[in-house]
Scaffold this motif. Sequence first.
Motif, PDB file in Angstrom:
ATOM      1  N   LEU A 287      13.694  18.190  25.194  1.00  0.00           N
ATOM      2  CA  LEU A 287      13.782  19.565  24.714  1.00  0.00           C
ATOM      3  C   LEU A 287      14.253  20.519  25.804  1.00  0.00           C
ATOM      4  CD1 LEU A 287      10.376  19.753  22.768  1.00  0.00           C
ATOM      5  CD2 LEU A 287      12.629  19.236  21.834  1.00  0.00           C
ATOM      6  N   LEU A 288      14.405  20.020  27.040  1.00  0.00           N
ATOM      7  CA  LEU A 288      14.713  20.867  28.183  1.00  0.00           C
ATOM      8  C   LEU A 288      16.107  20.599  28.717  1.00  0.00           C
ATOM      9  CD1 LEU A 288      11.356  20.337  30.151  1.00  0.00           C
ATOM     10  CD2 LEU A 288      11.883  22.219  28.590  1.00  0.00           C
ATOM     11  N   ASP A 289      16.688  21.638  29.332  1.00  0.00           N
ATOM     12  CA  ASP A 289      17.917  21.443  30.108  1.00  0.00           C
ATOM     13  C   ASP A 289      17.558  21.508  31.583  1.00  0.00           C
ATOM     14  OD1 ASP A 289      17.526  24.140  30.691  1.00  0.00           O
ATOM     15  OD2 ASP A 289      19.026  24.833  29.245  1.00  0.00           O
ATOM     16  N   GLU A 290      18.537  21.320  32.444  1.00  0.00           N
ATOM     17  CA  GLU A 290      18.281  21.268  33.887  1.00  0.00           C
ATOM     18  C   GLU A 290      17.657  22.571  34.392  1.00  0.00           C
ATOM     19  OE1 GLU A 290      18.462  18.889  36.050  1.00  0.00           O
ATOM     20  OE2 GLU A 290      19.178  17.387  34.635  1.00  0.00           O
ATOM     21  N   GLU A 291      18.124  23.702  33.837  1.00  0.00           N
ATOM     22  CA  GLU A 291      17.625  25.000  34.298  1.00  0.00           C
ATOM     23  C   GLU A 291      16.135  25.158  33.987  1.00  0.00           C
ATOM     24  OE1 GLU A 291      18.519  29.788  33.641  1.00  0.00           O
ATOM     25  OE2 GLU A 291      19.897  28.273  32.827  1.00  0.00           O
ATOM     26  N   LEU A 292      15.738  24.768  32.783  1.00  0.00           N
ATOM     27  CA  LEU A 292      14.327  24.872  32.415  1.00  0.00           C
ATOM     28  C   LEU A 292      13.459  23.913  33.228  1.00  0.00           C
ATOM     29  CD1 LEU A 292      14.566  25.227  28.524  1.00  0.00           C
ATOM     30  CD2 LEU A 292      13.733  26.940  30.140  1.00  0.00           C
ATOM     31  N   MET A 293      13.987  22.722  33.502  1.00  0.00           N
ATOM     32  CA  MET A 293      13.236  21.774  34.333  1.00  0.00           C
ATOM     33  C   MET A 293      12.995  22.354  35.722  1.00  0.00           C
ATOM     34  SD  MET A 293      14.739  17.991  33.465  1.00  0.00           S
ATOM     35  CE  MET A 293      14.799  17.351  31.790  1.00  0.00           C
TER      36      MET A 293
END
Length: 329
Positions: A287-293
């Motif tokens: 559910l996440l992209d690199e930025e959210l991670m």
Amino acid sequence: MAESNFVDYVRIHCQSGSGGAGSAHLRREKYIPKGGPDGGDGGRGGHIILEGNQHMWTLLHLKYRKHIKAGNGDPGGKQRSTGADGEDIVLEVPLGTIARDAESGEFLFEITEHGESKILMKGGRGGLGNDHFKSSTNQTPRYAQPGEEDVEGWRILELKVLADVGLVGFPSSGKSTLLSVVSAAKPKIAEYHFTTLVPNLGIVGHREQRSFIMADIPGIIEGAHEGKGLGLRFLRHIERNSMLLFMVPADSKDHLKEYKILLNELEKYNPELLDKQRFLAISKADLLDEELMTEISAELKDIPHLFFSSVTGLNIQNLKDKIWEILNS
């Protein structure tokens, strides 16, 4: 194993066997005048014994067997013959079973190995026959010891699941899904809270034919140590895990707060649980992209963690590698 068949707590009434009385027999034979005492000892009363069985994982077989009684010892006979021991009752139990006294709550012992056996209720000793009491001043004792009386009382048997890794998290954090992906276990999975009502065990295969046991513990909620949700019923199973894998889902509103609530519940239940090795896994990372991670990692700061997805397989092998590293550190 169906949920209704998982029983991890039973209260049973146990009664051991009484010891047989010693014999006060005097030898009476035609050509042996004044034969003297030849009474034998009484037999031992039967014990009630617990024996570990690695192929069992529930106390269901004892749920409806509330009263358990061992056999009495037979009395001694003539010619110094000893009475037969009373029949022992052997109760097979899963590994991780703890025995307590129901009245005082006193811990008695724990069964942790296959084939290990310990006496839950000891049978009474057999009485000595009159042969033991003869002396130079009393050559014809006409008395013998009675056997010891039986012992009875209520005992509590409590099962704590034995596993290498215990999954700790709120309901719907993805624990059951992870277990189903990394092992052959088939826990119940659904889109609502508390689908897991009993602990589920799975053998997780690792590199070079190595493996470890993972336990999916029913979800914890805030206040579990006070009995809320499924409460204390399953918190005890966490005590028997070598390490704890905390799981917080990616769609949580506050990952750090959720992690701290889980830690607090364990500490309130048993502070020693915080001495166990632990690791944080962020589930549902698809559910996440690199930025959210990156943002979540900054939020967690110095807490070791890893993002993974049971759906896409993201970092599943890395997670198993990390668990193996912690287990063998």
